[in-house]
Design a protein around this motif. Structure first.
Motif, PDB file in Angstrom:
ATOM      1  N   GLU A  48       0.988  -1.107  -0.060  1.00 41.47           N
ATOM      2  CA  GLU A  48       0.080  -0.138  -0.085  1.00 41.47           C
ATOM      3  C   GLU A  48       0.802   1.234  -0.080  1.00 41.47           C
ATOM      4  N   GLY A  49       1.779   1.012   0.663  1.00 35.65           N
ATOM      5  CA  GLY A  49       2.859   2.447   0.576  1.00 35.65           C
ATOM      6  C   GLY A  49       3.729   2.576  -0.585  1.00 35.65           C
ATOM      7  N   GLU A  50       3.836   1.467  -1.222  1.00 31.95           N
ATOM      8  CA  GLU A  50       4.882   1.328  -2.351  1.00 31.95           C
ATOM      9  C   GLU A  50       3.897   2.020  -3.436  1.00 31.95           C
ATOM     10  N   PHE A  51       2.719   1.570  -3.782  1.00 30.17           N
ATOM     11  CA  PHE A  51       1.764   1.913  -4.730  1.00 30.17           C
ATOM     12  C   PHE A  51       0.953   2.943  -4.319  1.00 30.17           C
ATOM     13  N   ASP A  52       0.941   3.423  -3.166  1.00 31.41           N
ATOM     14  CA  ASP A  52       0.191   4.596  -2.850  1.00 31.41           C
ATOM     15  C   ASP A  52      -1.483   4.304  -3.107  1.00 31.41           C
ATOM     16  N   ILE A  53      -1.754   3.153  -2.552  1.00 31.85           N
ATOM     17  CA  ILE A  53      -3.232   2.707  -2.643  1.00 31.85           C
ATOM     18  C   ILE A  53      -3.621   1.956  -1.387  1.00 31.85           C
ATOM     19  N   GLU A  54      -4.871   1.562  -1.255  1.00 31.73           N
ATOM     20  CA  GLU A  54      -5.419   0.919  -0.187  1.00 31.73           C
ATOM     21  C   GLU A  54      -6.361  -0.266  -0.619  1.00 31.73           C
ATOM     22  N   LEU A  55      -5.754  -1.347  -0.080  1.00 33.00           N
ATOM     23  CA  LEU A  55      -6.477  -2.892  -0.523  1.00 33.00           C
ATOM     24  C   LEU A  55      -7.189  -3.105   0.517  1.00 33.00           C
ATOM     25  N   PRO A  56      -8.608  -3.084   0.568  1.00 33.00           N
ATOM     26  CA  PRO A  56      -9.452  -3.546   1.695  1.00 33.00           C
ATOM     27  C   PRO A  56      -9.195  -5.144   1.656  1.00 33.00           C
ATOM     28  N   ASP A  57      -9.605  -5.436   2.814  1.00 35.76           N
ATOM     29  CA  ASP A  57      -9.388  -6.989   3.305  1.00 35.76           C
ATOM     30  C   ASP A  57     -10.321  -7.918   2.411  1.00 35.76           C
ATOM     31  N   TYR A  58     -11.694  -7.065   2.082  1.00 36.12           N
ATOM     32  CA  TYR A  58     -12.480  -7.879   1.262  1.00 36.12           C
ATOM     33  C   TYR A  58     -12.150  -8.346  -0.094  1.00 36.12           C
ATOM     34  N   GLU A  59     -11.349  -7.488  -0.658  1.00 35.85           N
ATOM     35  CA  GLU A  59     -10.809  -7.392  -1.973  1.00 35.85           C
ATOM     36  C   GLU A  59      -9.618  -8.946  -2.048  1.00 35.85           C
ATOM     37  N   LEU A  60      -9.069  -8.773  -0.907  1.00 35.29           N
ATOM     38  CA  LEU A  60      -8.102  -9.751  -1.029  1.00 35.29           C
ATOM     39  C   LEU A  60      -8.165 -11.098  -0.586  1.00 35.29           C
ATOM     40  N   GLN A  61      -9.539 -11.271  -0.305  1.00 39.39           N
ATOM     41  CA  GLN A  61      -9.867 -12.780   0.127  1.00 39.39           C
ATOM     42  C   GLN A  61      -9.791 -13.767  -1.041  1.00 39.39           C
ATOM     43  N   GLY A  62      -9.156 -14.980  -0.828  1.00 38.16           N
ATOM     44  CA  GLY A  62      -8.819 -15.807  -1.872  1.00 38.16           C
ATOM     45  C   GLY A  62      -7.528 -15.411  -2.635  1.00 38.16           C
ATOM     46  N   VAL A  63      -7.038 -14.245  -2.722  1.00 38.22           N
ATOM     47  CA  VAL A  63      -6.009 -13.786  -3.430  1.00 38.22           C
ATOM     48  C   VAL A  63      -4.513 -14.574  -2.895  1.00 38.22           C
ATOM     49  N   LYS A  64      -4.178 -15.326  -3.802  1.00 36.81           N
ATOM     50  CA  LYS A  64      -2.852 -16.348  -3.199  1.00 36.81           C
ATOM     51  C   LYS A  64      -1.609 -16.174  -4.135  1.00 36.81           C
ATOM     52  N   THR A  65      -1.798 -15.832  -5.374  1.00 35.37           N
ATOM     53  CA  THR A  65      -0.587 -15.648  -6.287  1.00 35.37           C
ATOM     54  C   THR A  65      -0.018 -14.095  -6.445  1.00 35.37           C
ATOM     55  N   PHE A  66       1.106 -14.221  -6.794  1.00 34.54           N
ATOM     56  CA  PHE A  66       1.587 -12.701  -7.140  1.00 34.54           C
ATOM     57  C   PHE A  66       0.773 -12.004  -8.431  1.00 34.54           C
ATOM     58  N   ALA A  67       0.447 -12.865  -9.211  1.00 36.21           N
ATOM     59  CA  ALA A  67      -0.391 -12.278 -10.464  1.00 36.21           C
ATOM     60  C   ALA A  67      -1.601 -11.881 -10.028  1.00 36.21           C
ATOM     61  N   ALA A  68      -2.486 -12.412  -8.987  1.00 40.89           N
ATOM     62  CA  ALA A  68      -3.666 -12.049  -8.748  1.00 40.89           C
ATOM     63  C   ALA A  68      -3.817 -11.050  -8.026  1.00 40.89           C
ATOM     64  N   LEU A  69      -2.656 -10.777  -7.085  1.00 37.11           N
ATOM     65  CA  LEU A  69      -2.296  -9.675  -6.202  1.00 37.11           C
ATOM     66  C   LEU A  69      -2.006  -8.574  -7.199  1.00 37.11           C
ATOM     67  N   ALA A  70      -1.242  -8.626  -8.185  1.00 38.48           N
ATOM     68  CA  ALA A  70      -1.286  -7.622  -9.168  1.00 38.48           C
ATOM     69  C   ALA A  70      -2.101  -6.926  -9.817  1.00 38.48           C
ATOM     70  N   GLN A  71      -3.214  -7.848 -10.147  1.00 36.94           N
ATOM     71  CA  GLN A  71      -4.175  -7.495 -10.703  1.00 36.94           C
ATOM     72  C   GLN A  71      -5.329  -6.479  -9.727  1.00 36.94           C
ATOM     73  N   LYS A  72      -5.278  -6.808  -8.667  1.00 33.44           N
ATOM     74  CA  LYS A  72      -5.752  -6.124  -7.407  1.00 33.44           C
ATOM     75  C   LYS A  72      -5.313  -4.664  -7.461  1.00 33.44           C
ATOM     76  N   ILE A  73      -3.960  -4.822  -7.302  1.00 38.59           N
ATOM     77  CA  ILE A  73      -3.272  -3.342  -7.273  1.00 38.59           C
ATOM     78  C   ILE A  73      -3.335  -2.547  -8.434  1.00 38.59           C
ATOM     79  N   ASP A  74      -3.276  -3.048  -9.813  1.00 41.70           N
ATOM     80  CA  ASP A  74      -3.458  -2.187 -10.881  1.00 41.70           C
ATOM     81  C   ASP A  74      -5.023  -1.640 -11.020  1.00 41.70           C
ATOM     82  N   LYS A  75      -6.403  -2.526 -10.435  1.00 38.39           N
ATOM     83  CA  LYS A  75      -7.325  -1.851 -10.393  1.00 38.39           C
ATOM     84  C   LYS A  75      -7.511  -0.639  -9.689  1.00 38.39           C
TER      85      LYS A  75
END
Length: 77
Positions: A48-75
């Protein structure tokens, strides 16, 4: 997204003292890094600090791979 994935891998490798060259976008972060939920929260805080974003917990449920997390960040950017 490739840049985001590589940044994530580099950040995770640094925080958890892993070899970034051995980590792949499709890897399960928890298994490959040997981390639990507390360590994952620390990594999310770094992200969150590096990308200057906020990632809500509910969006991260079930996210396990680097690729899936990158998609959430890019959104959020």
């Amino acid at each position: 997204m490739a840049d985001t994935v590589q940044t994530l891998i580099n950040m995770a490798a640094k925080r958890f003292k892993a070899d970034a060259a051995q980590l792949r976008p499709e890897d399960d972060m928890f298994e490959r890094l040997g981390i639990g939920s507390f360590q994952a929260v620390e990594l999310i805080s770094d992200i969150e600090g590096e990308f200057d974003i906020e990632l809500p917990d509910y969006e991260l449920q079930g996210v396990k791979t680097f690729a899936a997390l990158a998609q959430k960040i890019d959104k959020r950017r």
